[in-house]
Design an enzyme around this catalytic site. Structure first.
Site, mmCIF file in Angstrom:
data_model
loop_
_atom_site.group_PDB
_atom_site.id
_atom_site.type_symbol
_atom_site.label_atom_id
_atom_site.label_comp_id
_atom_site.label_asym_id
_atom_site.label_seq_id
_atom_site.Cartn_x
_atom_site.Cartn_y
_atom_site.Cartn_z
ATOM 1 N N ASP A 483 0.818 -1.221 0.000
ATOM 2 C CA ASP A 483 0.000 0.000 0.000
ATOM 3 C C ASP A 483 0.847 1.263 0.000
ATOM 4 O OD1 ASP A 483 -2.166 -1.632 0.157
ATOM 5 O OD2 ASP A 483 -2.648 -1.206 2.231
ATOM 6 N N CYS A 484 2.037 1.178 0.554
ATOM 7 C CA CYS A 484 2.841 2.384 0.748
ATOM 8 C C CYS A 484 3.608 2.787 -0.507
ATOM 9 C CB CYS A 484 3.789 2.192 1.926
ATOM 10 S SG CYS A 484 2.905 1.958 3.478
#
Length: 811
Positions: A483-484
């Site tokens: 996600d990052c």
């Protein structure tokens, strides 16, 4: 340094020092009602959803850490102490906490009084049982005062922490004999209440927090306890609690048992009241009667232990390595079941508020528990699929109480749909139940849109096909699994969420991880299509998979490893051309698992590069070099200090992808070397450094760039659990379910002599003996089923034999 020890026979971890490096917790409950409990009795309870139905209050990021829970105070003369050390922290003469499978026993002793407190949630019960046994070990009569304490949460945990102008005026309770009831909002919008009871008459009580504690005191110094005088307070607004007061006399050698019940009740609209303003307590009284004696409680505990014995009997390993056996047979399977129940919603690192059940998370978790509870796994798959959109994309999360998508975070994480293929094929291979494909499942929970579950899988596959970038690689959306690495975020505003903000959507940012994932699960989809006679669809899908393999080889290879991505500008991510973040783990793992480059040496070269650039003493780091500045085009990944979380930590979830890749190359020594580095049972001796529980996996271990390499964080709720179980059992030990039988194809360290596994599969039990006489470690030379020689590596399904003996010779 150790803070306890494994008791494998009892299937417990025994903590002998209450001051663990971080609270070491356990989970109580297996369906509907759950509790988190630390080794000092901290934590909280909830019904189904830790956001919307939280019974007891807990303050995350508190100082000191882990204040608040279910506490007992014992006042012996002028000395006050607690069996779990906290909250009073009076030094104890003896202490232990035994975390077992869905139960915990905390023992404390002081001045000749021993208190054993058993905590568990019985099967099929909406309540936490607390049995406290008080023993006088002295030669004189002891008279003590016992106070209990829980603090009620006002049901919605998020509102409870923010809406004080309302919540300081809404608390309502009832006191009825030895039961204290929490009924806030019951008269207007709720059909549920909670209660805290004890099975003997009480000498007093408190239900108002300020009256019990004193306005300026903490849990460690309550006025009522320190003075030995309950206030008999009734909460009106402010903060309701439940505290029983008992005066107990114990003759020499005498033991007394008390049963406390922290319960939850729902009533229908017609059955809410027994009188004006008086809640209907019939169901609560039934709960109390079920567990009103020590014998009844002990029976319920034995039923719970039997339940776990049955669950764990599906796969039993005898390897000669006690650490490996305890991980495979007990703790890894246990953690997989906890992640099934919790996804990423409620731990000591997840508040239970911001994240519900994850689409990608829950699909991946399933590969770790489907063999234990296939029926519940089937329902979970259908629940997940119902949150998918008609174009094949999906909500990223959904709330467990409503099973509806979480609008706050939405969708557009482009790896999400493909995970549904993984979970469904894993379920069918385990069970042989193809009927799940015919189930009618809605899109976005709208029944008018329902299609077959197979159609959901097809749309998952074609969502990737329909979202390709300029290199023919999958678009990343907001992000893929990491996600990052949110390549369309471009955030300069500290008040924006990296997770939910998309400031640029140019249709150019592409993911090599999704490319590998598409090939891997695309081949699973193709295999499934052929199994059910959909050859035309299989042929069409194969063309897309072949095109993706070509695109990866042409545009995704950097010379020594696979690229990680192309960013918004079309520049390479995870390339030797970059100054930082030259090589990432995800694309090496997924492309290798998908078999991309097995034919031309690229897979071997990529995994050799992982060994050279990413391997450390404590595991494989996510990328190198770690980022030392903020790259706006990469997003959140570059905001963390070097060596932490997504910026160069050992993100344990993806280490098994490399392990599996190594087994496909036949390198069992290296696969097991990676396994040992992050498996918690092998880290027990460095618990003071590792910090988190030595019996379960954590999400992250600080990498070499960090201030404290080897320090763990975010334990319990992580895909690490399922993926490591999957890697060790199906690829290293090599016993893998398939549509037409059980594949046996180990890839183990060469110095192993062999191992034995008992595996229950499709109504039969297989006693499997793996022999490694030449210390080859892989390659099946010979396989016999019940004395009959088989060709190949698959044991065909034969329902005529319930007990089977399998002997496999490697070499």
């Amino acid at each position: 340094m150790q803070f306890g020890y494994f008791d494998d026979k009892a299937r417990e971890y025994v903590i002998t020092d209450p001051e663990t490096p971080y609270p070491w917790i356990n989970y109580l409950g297996n369906e509907d009602f759950f509790s988190l409990i630390s080794n000092t009795a901290g934590g909280y309870a909830f019904f189904k959803d830790a956001k919307y139905r939280r019974l007891t209050r807990f303050r995350y990021n508190n100082v000191p850490v882990d204040d608040g829970g279910r506490y007992f105070y014992i006042r012996d003369g002028d000395t006050v102490w607690s069996p779990g050390w906290k909250p009073v922290k009076t030094p104890l003469d003896d202490y232990s906490c035994r975390h077992g499978l869905s139960y915990s026993v905390i023992t404390g002793a002081k001045y000749g009084i021993r208190a054993d407190v058993l905590y568990f949630v019985p099967l099929g019960t909406w309540a936490e049982i607390q049995k406290i046994s008080l023993l006088n070990t002295t030669r004189e009569t002891k008279t003590i005062q016992l106070f209990s304490l829980v603090e009620w949460c006002l049901w919605n945990a998020e509102d409870d922490m923010t809406n004080f102008q309302r919540n300081f005026s809404t608390g309502e309770v009832e006191i009825d004999g030895s039961a204290l009831y929490h009924k806030t909002e019951y008269k207007e919008r709720r059909n549920h209440y909670a209660f805290y009871s004890v099975n003997v008459p009480i000498n007093g009580y408190d239900t108002d927090r300020e009256s019990f504690l004193g306005l300026y005191n903490g849990f460690d110094n309550p006025d009522a306890v320190m003075e030995g005088k309950p206030r008999n307070s009734e909460a009106h607004g402010w903060s309701p609690i439940a505290s029983h007061y008992l005066e107990i006399s114990l003759e020499p050698g005498m033991e007394k048992e008390l049963i406390f019940i922290l319960g939850y009740v729902e009533n229908s609209e017609k059955e809410k009241w027994s009188g004006k303003g008086i809640i209907n307590k019939a169901k609560a009284r039934t709960q109390m009667a079920r567990f009103d004696t020590g014998e009844k409680v002990d029976r319920a505990l034995e039923e719970l232990k039997g339940y776990w014995t049955d669950l764990l009997s599906t796969y039993i390993l005898k390897s000669g390595d006690e650490k490996l056996d305890r991980m495979v047979n007990i703790w890894n399977q246990y953690q997989c079941m906890v992640t099934f129940n919790m996804s990423r919603s409620a731990s000591y690192f997840e508040s239970g508020i911001g994240r519900g059940m994850g689409f990608r998370d829950s699909n991946q978790d399933l590969i770790g528990f489907v063999h234990q509870v296939p029926g519940r796994a089937r329902q979970r798959i259908l629940d997940i699929a119902a949150t998918q959109f008609e174009d094949g994309s999906a909500y990223h999360q959904y709330q467990p109480l409503t099973k509806r998508g979480n609008h706050d975070i939405g969708g557009n994480f482009n790896d999400d749909p493909l995970w549904l293929i993984l979970s469904t094929t894993a379920y069918i291979k385990e069970t042989g139940d193809f009927s799940i494909l015919d189930e009618q499942v809605p899109f976005d929970n709208d029944e008018s849109t329902a299609e077959s579950h197979f159609e959901h899988l097809k749309r998952s596959f074609y969502h990737t096909v329909n979202n390709l970038g300029p290199h023919g690689l999958p678009l990343i959306g907001r992000a893929d699994w990491n996600d990052c690495l949110n390549l369309n975020c471009f955030s300069t505003n500290p008040n924006e969420s990296f997770q939910t903000t998309t400031n640029k959507t140019g249709g150019t940012a592409e993911s090599l991880m999704i490319a590998g994932q598409f090939v891997l699960y695309g081949m699973d989809f193709i295999e499934l299509c052929r199994e059910i006679g959909r050859d035309n669809e299989a042929d069409e899908a194969q063309e897309h998979v072949d095109a993706m393999i070509d695109a990866v080889k042409e545009h995704g290879w950097d010379g020594e490893w696979f690229l990680r991505a192309y960013d918004y500008y079309g520049d390479k991510v995870g390339s030797n051309e970059n100054n930082e973040g030259k090589i990432f783990i995800e694309s090496q793992g997924f492309c290798a698992m998908a078999g991309i480059g097995l034919d031309d040496g690229k897979a071997k070269q990529a995994l050799d590069s992982v060994k050279e650039h990413l391997d450390t003493q404590y595991g494989i780091v996510l990328h190198q070099p770690a980022f030392t500045e903020y790259y706006i085009e990469y997003g959140e990944i570059s905001t963390y200090p070097a060596g932490y979380k997504e910026n160069g930590s050992i993100f344990c979830h993806n280490n098994p992808w490399i392990m599996i890749g190594e087994t496909l190359l036949g390198r069992g020594d290296r696969a097991f070397e990676y396994y040992r580095k992050i498996a918690p049972a092998y880290l027990e001796d460095i618990s003071d450094l590792h910090k988190v529980e030595p019996y379960v996996y954590c999400q992250m271990i600080a990498g070499n760039d960090a201030y404290k390499p080897g320090e763990g964080k975010n334990s319990w709720l992580t895909g690490t659990a399922a993926w490591n179980y999957y890697a060790i059992t199906q690829y290293i030990l090599g016993i893998r379910p398939g549509y037409r039988g059980l594949t046996i194809n180990p890839c183990i360290p060469g110095n192993w002599d062999g191992f034995e596994v008992t595996r229950h599969f499709r109504d039969a039990t297989y006693h499997i003996e793996i022999r490694n006489p030449d210390h080859a470690g892989n390659g099946v030379r010979e396989m016999k089923l019940n004395g009959r020689k088989l060709e190949g590596t698959v044991i065909p399904i034969d329902r005529s034999e319930k007990e089977n003996r399998v002997v496999v010779i490697l070499g």
